[in-house]
Write a protein that holds these residues in place. Structure first.
Motif, PDB file in Angstrom:
ATOM      1  N   ASN A   1      -9.641  12.211 -19.090  1.00  0.00           N
ATOM      2  CA  ASN A   1      -9.760  11.018 -19.944  1.00  0.00           C
ATOM      3  C   ASN A   1      -8.480  10.195 -20.025  1.00  0.00           C
ATOM      4  O   ASN A   1      -8.425   9.225 -20.770  1.00  0.00           O
TER       5      ASN A   1
ATOM      6  N   LYS B   1      -8.601   2.096 -15.333  1.00  0.00           N
ATOM      7  CA  LYS B   1      -9.775   2.902 -15.681  1.00  0.00           C
ATOM      8  C   LYS B   1      -9.326   4.311 -16.051  1.00  0.00           C
ATOM      9  O   LYS B   1      -8.209   4.728 -15.749  1.00  0.00           O
TER      10      LYS B   1
ATOM     11  N   LYS C   1     -11.368   9.968 -14.698  1.00  0.00           N
ATOM     12  CA  LYS C   1     -12.671  10.503 -14.308  1.00  0.00           C
ATOM     13  C   LYS C   1     -13.581   9.427 -13.743  1.00  0.00           C
ATOM     14  O   LYS C   1     -14.494   9.712 -12.988  1.00  0.00           O
ATOM     15  N   GLN C   2     -13.339   8.160 -14.069  1.00  0.00           N
ATOM     16  CA  GLN C   2     -14.190   7.073 -13.576  1.00  0.00           C
ATOM     17  C   GLN C   2     -13.582   6.401 -12.351  1.00  0.00           C
ATOM     18  O   GLN C   2     -14.172   5.477 -11.809  1.00  0.00           O
ATOM     19  N   CYS C   3     -12.408   6.835 -11.927  1.00  0.00           N
ATOM     20  CA  CYS C   3     -11.729   6.163 -10.829  1.00  0.00           C
ATOM     21  C   CYS C   3     -11.496   7.105  -9.645  1.00  0.00           C
ATOM     22  O   CYS C   3     -12.272   7.115  -8.706  1.00  0.00           O
TER      23      CYS C   3
END
Length: 152
Positions: free
Chosen positions: A7, A16, A19-21
């Motif tokens: 996170n 970002k 975890k999203q990148c």
């Protein structure tokens, strides 16, 4: 190199969360590196039974115990066909030891075939005698004679 939390902001500065990148790409590259390392590793030494080379003594002892005790367990469980196969393996892999004939003797006794049981127990006794184990030889011979008394 510090570990980035899922996170936390991505270290690539995209703005970002990690975890999203880049997390998936980093996991994939780590997996690829591990796979490559495994492929490049030399294989474990093979056990070769040709020309006197063979498994270590501990491996042989462990195999003997595994087969011998496994046959006893199968006999106790009433799985006679499997016990017979395992006892046959004992005879094949360890022909100079009494265990294979002992297990076959116990198997035939459990099946209700005293004459066949006595034959195998007598073979085991003979091997034990040549192996300089007179106590075992006497015990096996007595067991065989109880199952199938010798002619008088």
């Amino acid at each position: 190199m510090t570990k980035v939390g899922r996170n936390q902001p991505c270290p690539c500065a995209s703005g970002k969360k990690y975890k999203q990148c880049c997390l998936a790409a980093d996991h994939a590259s780590a997996r690829t590196a591990r796979d490559a390392q495994r492929r490049n590793q030399s294989p474990p030494p093979a056990t070769n039974t040709v020309l006197g080379w063979g498994p270590d003594a501990d491996d042989v002892s462990e195999r003997l115990v595994q087969l011998s005790n496994g046959a006893v367990d199968l006999i106790h469980d009433g799985r006679f066909d499997e016990a017979e196969r395992m006892s046959g393996q004992l005879l094949t892999e360890f022909p100079d030891l009494p265990d294979g004939h002992m297990r076959l003797g116990h198997l035939h006794r459990a099946r209700g075939n005293p004459k066949q049981a006595a034959e195998h127990l007598r073979c085991a006794a003979a091997i034990a005698r040549t192996d300089h184990n007179p106590e075992l030889a006497e015990s096996l011979q007595s067991e065989a004679d109880m199952l199938d008394p010798p002619p008088s």
